[in-house]
Every structure is written in structure tokens, then in C-alpha cells.
Scaffold this motif. Sequence first.
Motif, PDB file in Angstrom:
ATOM      1  N   MET A  31     122.581  49.658 -44.423  1.00 42.24           N
ATOM      2  CA  MET A  31     122.199  49.429 -43.159  1.00 42.24           C
ATOM      3  C   MET A  31     120.939  49.672 -42.887  1.00 42.24           C
ATOM      4  O   MET A  31     120.356  49.440 -41.922  1.00 42.24           O
ATOM      5  CB  MET A  31     123.025  50.896 -42.545  1.00 42.24           C
ATOM      6  N   THR A  32     119.879  50.383 -43.981  1.00 45.17           N
ATOM      7  CA  THR A  32     118.614  50.327 -43.575  1.00 45.17           C
ATOM      8  C   THR A  32     117.800  49.023 -43.565  1.00 45.17           C
ATOM      9  O   THR A  32     117.021  48.727 -42.689  1.00 45.17           O
ATOM     10  CB  THR A  32     118.060  51.419 -44.688  1.00 45.17           C
ATOM     11  N   ALA A  33     118.360  48.383 -44.405  1.00 39.06           N
ATOM     12  CA  ALA A  33     117.804  46.837 -44.809  1.00 39.06           C
ATOM     13  C   ALA A  33     118.254  46.235 -43.335  1.00 39.06           C
ATOM     14  O   ALA A  33     117.336  45.371 -42.719  1.00 39.06           O
ATOM     15  CB  ALA A  33     118.414  46.166 -45.916  1.00 39.06           C
ATOM     16  N   LEU A  92     122.854  56.052 -38.926  1.00 35.33           N
ATOM     17  CA  LEU A  92     122.493  54.431 -39.655  1.00 35.33           C
ATOM     18  C   LEU A  92     123.542  53.601 -38.808  1.00 35.33           C
ATOM     19  O   LEU A  92     123.300  52.745 -38.237  1.00 35.33           O
ATOM     20  CB  LEU A  92     122.639  54.471 -40.932  1.00 35.33           C
ATOM     21  N   GLU A  93     124.907  53.946 -38.809  1.00 35.42           N
ATOM     22  CA  GLU A  93     125.910  53.199 -38.282  1.00 35.42           C
ATOM     23  C   GLU A  93     125.670  52.780 -36.584  1.00 35.42           C
ATOM     24  O   GLU A  93     125.899  51.864 -36.322  1.00 35.42           O
ATOM     25  CB  GLU A  93     127.395  53.773 -38.465  1.00 35.42           C
ATOM     26  N   ALA A 151     118.672  46.487 -53.161  1.00 30.05           N
ATOM     27  CA  ALA A 151     117.995  47.840 -52.968  1.00 30.05           C
ATOM     28  C   ALA A 151     119.201  49.044 -53.264  1.00 30.05           C
ATOM     29  O   ALA A 151     120.380  48.445 -53.187  1.00 30.05           O
ATOM     30  CB  ALA A 151     117.322  47.974 -51.486  1.00 30.05           C
ATOM     31  N   GLY A 152     118.780  49.950 -53.475  1.00 29.93           N
ATOM     32  CA  GLY A 152     119.699  51.114 -53.815  1.00 29.93           C
ATOM     33  C   GLY A 152     120.215  51.180 -55.177  1.00 29.93           C
ATOM     34  O   GLY A 152     119.560  50.741 -56.227  1.00 29.93           O
ATOM     35  N   GLU A 153     121.551  51.742 -55.295  1.00 25.95           N
ATOM     36  CA  GLU A 153     121.936  51.813 -56.573  1.00 25.95           C
ATOM     37  C   GLU A 153     122.213  50.507 -57.401  1.00 25.95           C
ATOM     38  O   GLU A 153     122.652  50.695 -58.778  1.00 25.95           O
ATOM     39  CB  GLU A 153     123.376  52.761 -56.608  1.00 25.95           C
ATOM     40  N   VAL A 154     122.620  49.633 -56.914  1.00 30.37           N
ATOM     41  CA  VAL A 154     122.528  48.340 -57.610  1.00 30.37           C
ATOM     42  C   VAL A 154     121.696  48.000 -58.617  1.00 30.37           C
ATOM     43  O   VAL A 154     121.913  47.020 -59.455  1.00 30.37           O
ATOM     44  CB  VAL A 154     123.146  47.257 -56.548  1.00 30.37           C
ATOM     45  N   GLY A 166     115.536  50.217 -49.016  1.00 32.38           N
ATOM     46  CA  GLY A 166     116.287  49.420 -48.202  1.00 32.38           C
ATOM     47  C   GLY A 166     115.431  48.771 -47.117  1.00 32.38           C
ATOM     48  O   GLY A 166     115.398  47.913 -46.612  1.00 32.38           O
ATOM     49  N   ARG A 167     114.290  49.704 -46.704  1.00 30.08           N
ATOM     50  CA  ARG A 167     113.600  49.229 -45.749  1.00 30.08           C
ATOM     51  C   ARG A 167     112.487  47.863 -46.330  1.00 30.08           C
ATOM     52  O   ARG A 167     112.520  46.856 -45.525  1.00 30.08           O
ATOM     53  CB  ARG A 167     112.164  50.011 -45.228  1.00 30.08           C
TER      54      ARG A 167
END
Length: 745
Positions: free
Chosen positions: A267-269, A437-438, A708-711, A733-734
Amino acid sequence: MKKRSPLPYAVLAVGIIAAGILGYQTRSANAVPADAVTMTAEADGFAGPVKVSVTATADKIYAVKVLENGETQGIGSKAIDQLPGVIVEKNSLAVDGVSGATFTSNAIKTAAADALRQAGFDAARFGAEPVQAETTADTAMEIPADAIRAIGEAQGNNGPVKVEIVADKEKIYSVKVTEHQETMGIGDKAAEQLPAAIVAGQSLQVDAISGATVTSNAILEAVRAALASAGLDASVFEHAPLVSGEKADDVVLDTDIVIIGAGGAGMTAAIEAADAGKRVILLESQSMVGGNSVRATGGMNAADTIWQDENAFDEAAGVEKTLKTAAEKYADNAEITGLAKTVQEQWDSYRLAPDGYFDSVELMELDTMIGGKGINDFTLVKTLAENSAGAIGWLDTIGAELHNVGSFGGASVKRIHRPVNAEGKTTAVGAYMVPILEENVKKRENISLLLSTTAEEILTDGKGAAVGVKASGETGNTVTIHAKAVVLTTGGFGANLKMVEQYNPKLKGFMTTNAAGAQGQGIVMGEKAGAAVVDLDQIQIHPTVEANSAHLITEGLRGDGAILVNSEGKRFIDEVGTRDVVSAAEIAQPGSFAWLVIDQKMADKSAVIQGYIKSGYTVTGEDAAKLAAAMGVDGAAFSETLDSWNGYVAAKQDPDFSRTSFAEPLEGTLYAIKVMPGIHHTMGGLRINTKTEVLNGEGQAIAGLFAAGEVTGGVHGANRLGGNAVSDFTVFGRIAGENAAKLAG
């Protein structure tokens, strides 16, 4: 580390005051005609009802006034000061909410719209959203006159869940959740989605909403109770849901950027890419957004922020301990040695002339590297820390304020930034951030959110560049998306216990704190597209998982003063050590569990703790002896442990386990939660660079593919520090959204 100029915040305060004054001037400047009508209405705000009066005619709003509210001073009060004047000035309810006060803003606009309707005016004329019909029943279904309306109740995760049904002996016509206290972003999704599924399937055997099992089960039990109270046989509906069997058409879509996974990073991206003017399609395999992010309980680490300066510095021992650890255990690690040298210089300078709160980007990097056992990708660690304070500022701009700063495991100083609720109590960061974010995703017209849509393959061109995604829709139809850039934000694999066991056989049989969607699909898809992976065997177990429900108990409690005792009533570790160390010590105790001990003072300050109490996770006692009896541990041993600990708090020194983080003594009414380690985070994943480009086996970027993130893997090394996950998904994410947008042109 040094006092920052308060000027921007002084200017902001003046702006808020001016906005409030201008709002009232706007209202008083309008001559109110004799036929104007004044009506009042109320709507739910963040902390309770917000009562509003509106003076208007059929085509003009002359005055809006907030009559009653319980909103937070400095947060919700901003909307109360500013928004009425804006509504009058624009003669419209279709105005932006006040940043950081979304709930209060929406309450004011909703109440104003209701007041206009009560006056007999068309609220839509002023830009009000149309009143939504209940989606809890099949609106095309004719309800017979002899159908019975009944109420039922069952225990949810945070308290009673009440439902209202309309049914007869053969059919359920309507199900409505009328009251609940479930967690925003998790339990409330079940309240939104499950009633319609019950009616559509005419079944009490519908699947629980993924990630909200407890609330889903409570709704189903409440419906059963309502049927029983109406004298109807619930067994009539205890069958598999009725299904239409219709498969939706296959679809082909074109966009600038496709993002796979609508958790925090995704969602940030999406927000960043959309704000750069790009068209974004955001896919989510589950029926709701949030992933593991919505389960985050602590906060977000950020270094050298203005919010840290609001704390007195009392963490010298923590800094000294970190520097000592670097010298004794990591003398052969060039990155850690270099960071320690810089931090030592900063620390020496600060002690000569203390100014503000001591922290630095380099100290955050040092903590993260030591926490990760020195195997972290140092370039990613630098990117994380250097952009952390800016990420806090960015969150402010979208309405997510993390301004309360506290201690957390593995951090030398107070660095974790947390949200507070309307009463000023700290609250879970994930349940706070994800709805914001949503909301930001949904209000951007150039973002399309596709739920229950599972990505299966990254499409590539003849040169291996990522050019889209093939996915499966909710009915099994094929969804093909062509894009100029693909961003993977699918999370880790902590819920895929077979995959966990594959990479770390020692973790077979452990419970998990992860959301159901954390299956590792993004890692598999990335590898098939040529991506390299890193650190897949580095899987974190969290030491404080509630022993019966597998609910994550926030690390922040230990940072705020809680202790851990074993089944003998004795402490056994520095409670604010890194998660791997505390978990290992816990496993070594009799029965491989512990009791987390807190007191009434802590509970009074924390909405999170109050939620644990309501959920039945705690045992309690009016003093140490009574709590020991409730825990089933030796009373004399536990009383001695507590007396010793309170003495250490007073002396600010722990001779037993060298803990350096102290708060207040534990006294008065006490609570304890039985905890044990559980699978929490997968540090390994796709290899990326500082631009979040996914790298292949030769270390080259795969064109068009970001993650980005946990992936991803590399930033956390062998162990993630609490608070760094939210930093990770926000910072990277940004970056992913920004760079994907640049590539899309």
C-alpha cells in the motif's frame, strides 16, 4: 541527538489557530436568511459521538458547529477547529479531512450530512456520500411478513459481538453486526464481510474471514444464538454454502505499475507511485488488506527524530553496552567496527555538551547490525536508518502519526515510535496504520485494488524483463495484467510451516503469529523470474506469543518495564535482549514457556494491555503472592524475584542479567500472560539493492522488477529487531513506489 528548531511546529500551531479563527469568521460573515433551518445530528468519531449543528437552506450552508465531542486534544481537535469553516467556505461536504484526524473529520462530515437530511434538504447537493444500503442481506430477497427479527451475542476477540437477524424456519434474510469491539483492520473486516456471505450461502458453515478467525466464529455463534432465541432450528443452516458455480470472465488489464500484495509495503508503494501520477493495480490474495502488517503491535524505529527529544535521556548504560558488545564480539567485522568508532565519537561529544535526546542514524545502524549478527547487507541497513526519520514525516502527511517514543528490545535508546488512541494510551501500530493506508489507497482514483486475486506468475519479455502478472480471480478466472513495472510486496513465508521446516528443520511444530497469506508465493515467483535469494534459513521466533491463542504479545511491554519469570517464579534473562536470545533462553526453561508480568500502572497507560485483559490472556492477583498462586508458581520465590527487581529499578542496575532498560517498579495489582516462542518473521527473501530492484544470481538488476518488505532478504541479517519491520515496509515501500514510477516514465 541535538535540539531541533521548534519553528515548523510553532508555525503549524499558528496555522491551526488561524484556521479555526477564519472558520468562525466565515460563518459569522454570512447573513443568515429567515428561512434557514438549524438541525443537529451526531456520528461516531475516534473517541465517541461527535455532535454537530448545521444552519442551512436548500442551496447554502451558513454555519457548522461542533457541539459535543470527546476527541483527542491536538489530534481530533484539529478537525473540530478547522473543518467546519472549510465546509462553510466551500459550501460543500466533499472537502478533504484534516491530516492526522481522519476519523474525526469523517464524523463531522457524516453528522453534518445527517443534519441536512433531517432538515429535508438533499445532502448530495452539498457533496455528501449517498447513504449506503445494508449489505448484510440479499436486497433482492423478499422478506415474508412472518419472518422473525432476533438478537444474538457471542464472545469475540476483544469483547461481545452482537448481531441482529431476520429469518424464518427455512431462510436467513438478513444478518447485521450491530455491536462489536474488534480490532480495526482485522476483526472489523469479518463484521463487514461475513454477514453477506452467510445470507448468500444460506449457511453457518461459511469460511471464516482469513486473519479474523476469532471474530468470524463469534459472528457465526451469535447468529446461532439469535436463531435459537427466535425458536428456529439452526441445524437447518449447518451445511456447505450454496454457490452459484458461475465463473467470471477472464480479463486482461493494462496499467503503468502492478503491485502484488496489499500489506504495509504494497500500500505504501501504491500511494507513492500514484502520487507520482502513475496508474497502479494493487493485487491482494486475501479478502482484506493488511497481511502481516496489520498484526504489528509495537511501533516503528526511527533515528534522531524531533519526537525523541520529548524524552529525557536516561539510556547511557544502553549506549555503553552496545559499544562494549561491538568491541568484544565484532572486532573482525569492518562495518560494525566502523560504526562503533563513529558512535563513540558522537557519544563522547554528547557527554561533553548534552543537548536533546541522544540518538543517531549510525547508532540505529549499529544496533541493527549487531542484532542481525553482522550478516546484514550493510547498504540496505544504511538505507533503512538514513530514511527512517523522513518516513515518520511522510506518515504524518497521510494521517498516520507515530509520535510516542519508547524502548524496545535490541535498541540502545528509546527509538520505537508508536501511535496513541483518543485517551493518549499506546495502541497497536498495525491496526492503527493499515486502515489509514487503506483509506489513502481507496481515495486515489489512479489505484485499482483487486482483493481475493492471487498472483501466480510474473510475466517476462524475451529479454527477461518483468512486464506484467498472471493471476487467478476469486471465481478461478484468469486475470492478466500488462505493466511497465512489477513490484513484489507479498510478505514472507511464516505461515507456510512446510516451507519453514524446509529451511529450518529445528522449527518443526512451532506455532506461528503470521497471517494466512504469508505463504512465500512472492519468493517462488521471483525465483522463477530469475531472482536470487538470501538468508532463507534465517527465521525469527518471537519470545512472547500467548500460549493458547498464538496471539502476538507486543515487545513494547518489556520495554515499558515488564519482566519474564519461569515456572519457578524466577527471572532468567535480560528481557529486552534481542528476540533470538530471549527466545532461546525461554526454550531452555522448564516447559519452554514463561510468564510475562505487568502491573496496573502499565495497564492503565496501554489500550493494548487492556485488550489482552478483555481477551482473557491474563491471570491476575492483588499482590505478588496472589499472582503467584494464579500462575501456579512458588509464592516465596516469585515474591523474592519481584522485590529484587524493584530494587534494581530503583538503583538502575541489574546485577543478575545486565538489563539496562528500566521504567517503574512493578507493584499493586499485578497481571501475567503465559507466553512461549512462535514463528514470527522470515528474514530471508529476494535479494534487492538500495533502489529495491530485484537482483539475479550475478548481482544484476532484473529489468522492471522491484520488491519491498518481508519478501526481501538482507536488511535484517540473522535476526530482526522489534520495530524494524514497520521501518522496513515504510522506507523500502516508498522507494519501490518511487523507482517503479520513474521506470514507468
